[in-house]
Design a protein around this motif. Structure first.
Motif, mmCIF file in Angstrom:
data_model
loop_
_atom_site.group_PDB
_atom_site.id
_atom_site.type_symbol
_atom_site.label_atom_id
_atom_site.label_comp_id
_atom_site.label_asym_id
_atom_site.label_seq_id
_atom_site.Cartn_x
_atom_site.Cartn_y
_atom_site.Cartn_z
ATOM 1 N N LEU A 1 0.816 -1.222 0.000
ATOM 2 C CA LEU A 1 0.000 0.000 0.000
ATOM 3 C C LEU A 1 0.844 1.264 0.000
ATOM 4 N N ARG A 2 2.140 1.136 -0.201
ATOM 5 C CA ARG A 2 3.007 2.317 -0.189
ATOM 6 C C ARG A 2 2.606 3.266 -1.313
ATOM 7 N N GLY A 3 2.293 4.504 -0.921
ATOM 8 C CA GLY A 3 1.914 5.520 -1.890
ATOM 9 C C GLY A 3 0.501 5.403 -2.413
ATOM 10 N N ALA A 4 -0.296 4.482 -1.863
ATOM 11 C CA ALA A 4 -1.632 4.220 -2.392
ATOM 12 C C ALA A 4 -2.671 5.176 -1.818
ATOM 13 N N ARG A 5 -3.730 5.366 -2.601
ATOM 14 C CA ARG A 5 -4.925 6.063 -2.120
ATOM 15 C C ARG A 5 -5.921 4.997 -1.702
#
Length: 239
Positions: free
Chosen positions: A24-28
């Protein structure tokens, strides 16, 4: 898909397993039914989500969440899974931590259709649900009997996969360790909740207390809480 598999459990935290299953790194991220925002914080601080929209239908809990000042990446909003106020294909991931079975049974299919709508094609939807099994569940069933709701939620996930809109990517069974210090802590967390409008009658509270105190040790009541993680992914190209 399996509703339960007593031989498949591992002992871990839900966040630790999510870290293995999802990047989920950098995810919206959309979190539906965020409760006290414990998992919401972990999505940002441990899993690296860049932005989280966290919804909650309980007005009292939502007000508490909106007073949080150290999570600038999170926007807390009112709303349920069955009517998501977001554009189509606007999230990289959707998560529900122990909240799918709280969606009204008649609205479960609508909720999963909404999750499909707001997910980008090919992106994941992850559902962590308590399993109706084990000692901790036996205690919680005295507080609120949820067998029918949990089975209905699982059946809705099966239908969502059978429809072709989602594919089941992974399923895990996990026993999440937890310690409750004493009866007062248990009552505050599970009995004195703002989403339950009517108080539990005194006689039943006494029975629940007696059952809880059978688990007490000098260091608190230690439980393994059984949960199932269903990781679905939106099929590309389907509407």
């Amino acid at each position: 898909m399996r509703l339960n598999d007593p031989d498949a459990y591992q002992t871990a935290t839900d966040i630790a397993l999510l870290a293995e299953l999802l990047d989920l790194r950098g995810a919206r991220v959309l979190e539906l039914g965020c409760g006290a925002a414990v998992a919401t914080r972990a999505l940002v601080e441990q899993l690296g989500a860049a932005e989280v929209v966290a919804t909650e239908v309980d007005a009292t809990q939502l007000a508490k969440n909106c007073a949080i000042t150290d999570l600038p990446q999170v926007r807390f909003v009112v709303g349920g899974a069955e009517a998501i106020g977001a554009p189509d294909a606007s999230f990289d991931a959707v998560l529900m931590f122990k909240s799918l079975h709280h969606v009204p049974v008649a609205q479960l299919d609508t909720a999963l259709a909404e999750i499909h709508r707001v997910l980008k094609p090919g992106c994941p939807a992850c559902f962590i649900e308590p399993v109706y099994w084990g000692e901790f569940n036996a205690l919680m069933a005295m507080v609120h009997e949820e067998r029918a709701e949990r089975e209905a939620a699982f059946a809705a996930l099966e239908r969502a996969v059978a429809s072709g809109r989602f594919v089941l990517e992974a399923q895990r069974f996990v026993q999440i360790p937890g310690t409750i210090a004493d009866w007062d802590a248990f009552a505050e967390r599970y009995l004195q909740v703002s989403y339950r409008p009517d108080p539990i009658e005194a006689e039943r509270v006494a029975r629940i207390r007696a059952a809880f105190e059978q688990h007490l040790t000098p260091t608190g009541a230690h439980f393994l809480k059984p949960h199932r993680i269903d990781l679905l992914r939106r099929q590309p190209g389907l509407v």
